[in-house]
Design an enzyme around this catalytic site. Structure first.
Site, mmCIF file in Angstrom:
data_model
loop_
_atom_site.group_PDB
_atom_site.id
_atom_site.type_symbol
_atom_site.label_atom_id
_atom_site.label_comp_id
_atom_site.label_asym_id
_atom_site.label_seq_id
_atom_site.Cartn_x
_atom_site.Cartn_y
_atom_site.Cartn_z
ATOM 1 N N THR A 127 -13.144 -11.635 -0.013
ATOM 2 C CA THR A 127 -13.103 -13.098 -0.148
ATOM 3 C C THR A 127 -14.438 -13.784 0.166
ATOM 4 O O THR A 127 -15.222 -13.281 0.985
ATOM 5 C CB THR A 127 -12.019 -13.641 0.809
ATOM 6 N N GLY A 139 1.634 -9.477 -5.862
ATOM 7 C CA GLY A 139 0.741 -10.609 -5.592
ATOM 8 C C GLY A 139 0.220 -11.177 -6.910
ATOM 9 O O GLY A 139 0.399 -10.572 -7.980
ATOM 10 N N GLN A 140 -0.451 -12.338 -6.836
ATOM 11 C CA GLN A 140 -0.832 -12.995 -8.091
ATOM 12 C C GLN A 140 -1.866 -12.204 -8.888
ATOM 13 O O GLN A 140 -1.778 -12.131 -10.122
ATOM 14 C CB GLN A 140 -1.293 -14.439 -7.861
ATOM 15 N N THR A 195 -2.846 -13.069 3.033
ATOM 16 C CA THR A 195 -3.723 -14.083 2.432
ATOM 17 C C THR A 195 -3.455 -15.507 2.942
ATOM 18 O O THR A 195 -4.186 -16.421 2.582
ATOM 19 C CB THR A 195 -3.567 -14.080 0.887
ATOM 20 N N ALA A 235 -2.886 -7.868 0.873
ATOM 21 C CA ALA A 235 -3.582 -8.461 2.017
ATOM 22 C C ALA A 235 -2.691 -9.538 2.610
ATOM 23 O O ALA A 235 -1.749 -10.009 1.957
ATOM 24 C CB ALA A 235 -4.904 -9.088 1.569
ATOM 25 N N TYR A 254 -8.658 -15.210 9.148
ATOM 26 C CA TYR A 254 -8.519 -14.553 7.840
ATOM 27 C C TYR A 254 -9.870 -13.942 7.436
ATOM 28 O O TYR A 254 -9.954 -12.751 7.114
ATOM 29 C CB TYR A 254 -8.041 -15.571 6.798
ATOM 30 N N ASP A 285 4.115 -0.417 2.182
ATOM 31 C CA ASP A 285 3.542 -1.337 3.170
ATOM 32 C C ASP A 285 2.214 -0.738 3.635
ATOM 33 O O ASP A 285 2.197 0.330 4.257
ATOM 34 C CB ASP A 285 4.527 -1.475 4.347
ATOM 35 N N LYS A 305 -10.842 -9.959 7.105
ATOM 36 C CA LYS A 305 -11.290 -9.430 5.814
ATOM 37 C C LYS A 305 -12.690 -8.823 5.952
ATOM 38 O O LYS A 305 -12.992 -7.791 5.354
ATOM 39 C CB LYS A 305 -11.296 -10.535 4.749
HETATM 40 N N1 LIG Z 1 -5.745 -16.206 -3.174
HETATM 41 C C1 LIG Z 1 -7.017 -16.515 -3.022
HETATM 42 O O1 LIG Z 1 -7.422 -17.673 -3.184
HETATM 43 C C2 LIG Z 1 -8.017 -15.435 -2.690
HETATM 44 C C3 LIG Z 1 -9.349 -15.811 -2.537
HETATM 45 C C4 LIG Z 1 -10.291 -14.841 -2.241
HETATM 46 C C5 LIG Z 1 -9.891 -13.527 -2.081
HETATM 47 N N2 LIG Z 1 -8.588 -13.187 -2.211
HETATM 48 C C6 LIG Z 1 -8.215 -11.773 -2.007
HETATM 49 O O2 LIG Z 1 -7.700 -11.250 -3.222
HETATM 50 C C7 LIG Z 1 -6.678 -10.298 -2.952
HETATM 51 C C8 LIG Z 1 -5.418 -10.637 -3.746
HETATM 52 O O3 LIG Z 1 -5.023 -11.937 -3.413
HETATM 53 P P1 LIG Z 1 -3.818 -12.664 -4.129
HETATM 54 O O4 LIG Z 1 -4.267 -14.057 -4.367
HETATM 55 O O5 LIG Z 1 -3.295 -11.852 -5.257
HETATM 56 O O6 LIG Z 1 -2.807 -12.685 -2.928
HETATM 57 P P2 LIG Z 1 -1.224 -12.829 -2.892
HETATM 58 O O7 LIG Z 1 -0.726 -13.471 -4.147
HETATM 59 O O8 LIG Z 1 -0.905 -13.427 -1.573
HETATM 60 O O9 LIG Z 1 -0.780 -11.314 -2.923
HETATM 61 C C9 LIG Z 1 -0.945 -10.461 -1.835
HETATM 62 C C10 LIG Z 1 0.161 -9.449 -1.912
HETATM 63 O O10 LIG Z 1 -0.017 -8.536 -0.825
HETATM 64 C C11 LIG Z 1 1.263 -8.269 -0.327
HETATM 65 N N3 LIG Z 1 1.184 -7.795 1.049
HETATM 66 C C12 LIG Z 1 0.968 -8.503 2.181
HETATM 67 N N4 LIG Z 1 0.988 -7.682 3.244
HETATM 68 C C13 LIG Z 1 1.241 -6.444 2.754
HETATM 69 C C14 LIG Z 1 1.417 -5.191 3.352
HETATM 70 N N5 LIG Z 1 1.330 -5.023 4.669
HETATM 71 N N6 LIG Z 1 1.658 -4.121 2.558
HETATM 72 C C15 LIG Z 1 1.754 -4.265 1.216
HETATM 73 N N7 LIG Z 1 1.620 -5.440 0.589
HETATM 74 C C16 LIG Z 1 1.372 -6.519 1.363
HETATM 75 C C17 LIG Z 1 2.028 -9.573 -0.415
HETATM 76 O O11 LIG Z 1 3.405 -9.307 -0.364
HETATM 77 P P3 LIG Z 1 4.375 -10.311 0.444
HETATM 78 O O12 LIG Z 1 4.261 -11.625 -0.262
HETATM 79 O O13 LIG Z 1 5.696 -9.640 0.330
HETATM 80 O O14 LIG Z 1 3.839 -10.345 1.845
HETATM 81 C C18 LIG Z 1 1.548 -10.068 -1.783
HETATM 82 O O15 LIG Z 1 2.392 -9.598 -2.813
HETATM 83 C C19 LIG Z 1 -6.499 -10.272 -1.432
HETATM 84 O O16 LIG Z 1 -7.263 -9.223 -0.901
HETATM 85 C C20 LIG Z 1 -7.113 -11.589 -0.977
HETATM 86 O O17 LIG Z 1 -7.623 -11.489 0.335
HETATM 87 C C21 LIG Z 1 -7.638 -14.115 -2.534
#
Ligand SMILES: NC(=O)c1ccc[n+]([C@@H]2O[C@H](COP(=O)([O-])OP(=O)(O)OC[C@H]3O[C@@H](n4cnc5c(N)ncnc54)[C@H](OP(=O)(O)O)[C@@H]3O)[C@@H](O)[C@H]2O)c1
Length: 301
Positions: free
Chosen positions: A104, A13-14, A65, A63, A129, A39, A133
């Protein structure tokens, strides 16, 4: 010196990619597990991965997301954002190791609000979502005292699919972009979240007491989505001939999408006081992300 075994979930993830791009402390042994390797909804797989790696601390960035997809796939949202962190907390509790978990700003509704949310403010999500969360947070709080829940907001980066990379793609492919003005957010660079995760981990590993609980981190200043889009377009302008017209819109112009909080800004004094982590202007993070992106393009060319 004994190494610290840090297990990173959601490694592709990012936020995790940003963490892996950072210089991590030399005594860390980082076990980075992407979706395929671990997973988090497969509780047996999680247990086996933990047994094999034997972490001293777990960071969960995994997560579901995709906010709109959560509306149409409740079961997956619950499995990934509620049951999985609940299971992780139980496993960490059994092993007596800290768990750092990302959450979040979408746990808040943002209704009738124009001041940043404090960590102890009442949660009241407006979409699935946020609901899932929030349930994940509550499960962790009830299961394992040695947790850090770090709420973050509107994350962007050079990695994967996110606000910035989607915007650059839209600039290249569209003549006109309708962007909402009635959603206020606090854009946050994934790089800043990554650095915070490293600092929190280091501090906890050095045995800091009082470092557990719920924390907030986001960029400054708060802006509406249109203002942030314009800033992204400006930052990209030196690298493209394209400049679509941005048209102001309202959330109600997009009826098919999940509801979003109109005001999603986090108050971040606690993380500063406890960990010495300061908010950074998102414009600096944007410049940094653009540099990483453009360097990547030059290397490919
Ligand atoms: N992005 C935002 O704007 C934002 C804002 C507030 C909070 N957050 C929180 O910050 C955290 C990181 O977010 P991010 O932006 O890095 O999200 P992201 O880029 O969507 O990365 C999430 C990663 O989790 C993986 N994932 C999904 N389901 C999974 C599972 N069952 N088992 C293992 N891995 C799984 C995804 O893999 P796949 O792609 O293969 O599914 C992806 O690589 C999350 O908890 C998110 O809720 C994000």
């Amino acid at each position: 010196m004994a190494s610290k075994r840090i297990m990173l979930l959601g490694a592709n993830g990012q936020v995790s990619q940003a963490l892996r791009a950072e210089p991590i402390p030399t005594d860390w042994q980082l076990g980075a597990y992407g979706h395929a390797e671990c997973d988090i909804t497969d509780h047996r797989m999680v247990q086996e991965t933990i047994q094999n790696f034997k972490p001293d601390l777990i960071i969960n960035t995994a997560a579901m997301t995709a906010v709109d997809k959560c509306e149409t796939d409740h079961a997956q949202a619950i499995a990934a954002n509620f049951n999985a962190p609940a299971n992780l907390a139980a496993q960490c509790s059994t092993l007596d190791i800290p768990l750092i978990h990302l959450s979040t700003d979408y746990v808040f509704d943002g209704a009738d609000r124009n001041t940043p949310y404090a960590t102890e403010d009442m949660m009241h999500p407006v979409n699935m979502y946020g609901d899932s969360k929030m349930m994940g947070e509550e499960a962790i709080r009830h299961t394992h005292p040695f947790h850090v829940i770090l709420r973050i907001s509107s994350v962007f980066s050079a990695y994967g699919t996110n606000l910035l990379t989607k915007m650059l793609q839209a600039i290249e492919t569209k003549d006109e972009l309708k962007i909402v003005t009635d959603q206020i957010c606090a854009p946050t660079a994934a790089q800043d979240v990554a650095r915070a995760l490293i600092k929190i981990t280091e501090t906890l590993m050095h045995g800091k007491s009082g470092g557990y609980g719920t924390f907030h981190l986001c960029g400054t200043p708060a802006v509406n989505r249109l203002e942030f889009s314009q800033a992204m377009m400006d930052a990209y302008a030196p690298f493209t001939a394209k400049r679509p017209q941005i048209l102001p819109a309202l959330s109600s112009d997009f009826p098919g999408f999940a509801a979003r909080p109109p005001y999603a800004v986090l108050e971040c004094s606690k993380i500063r006081d406890v960990y010495g982590i300061n908010q950074r202007p998102w414009r600096e993070g944007l410049d940094e992300a653009m540099q990483i992106l453009m360097q990547g393009r030059r290397q490919v060319a």
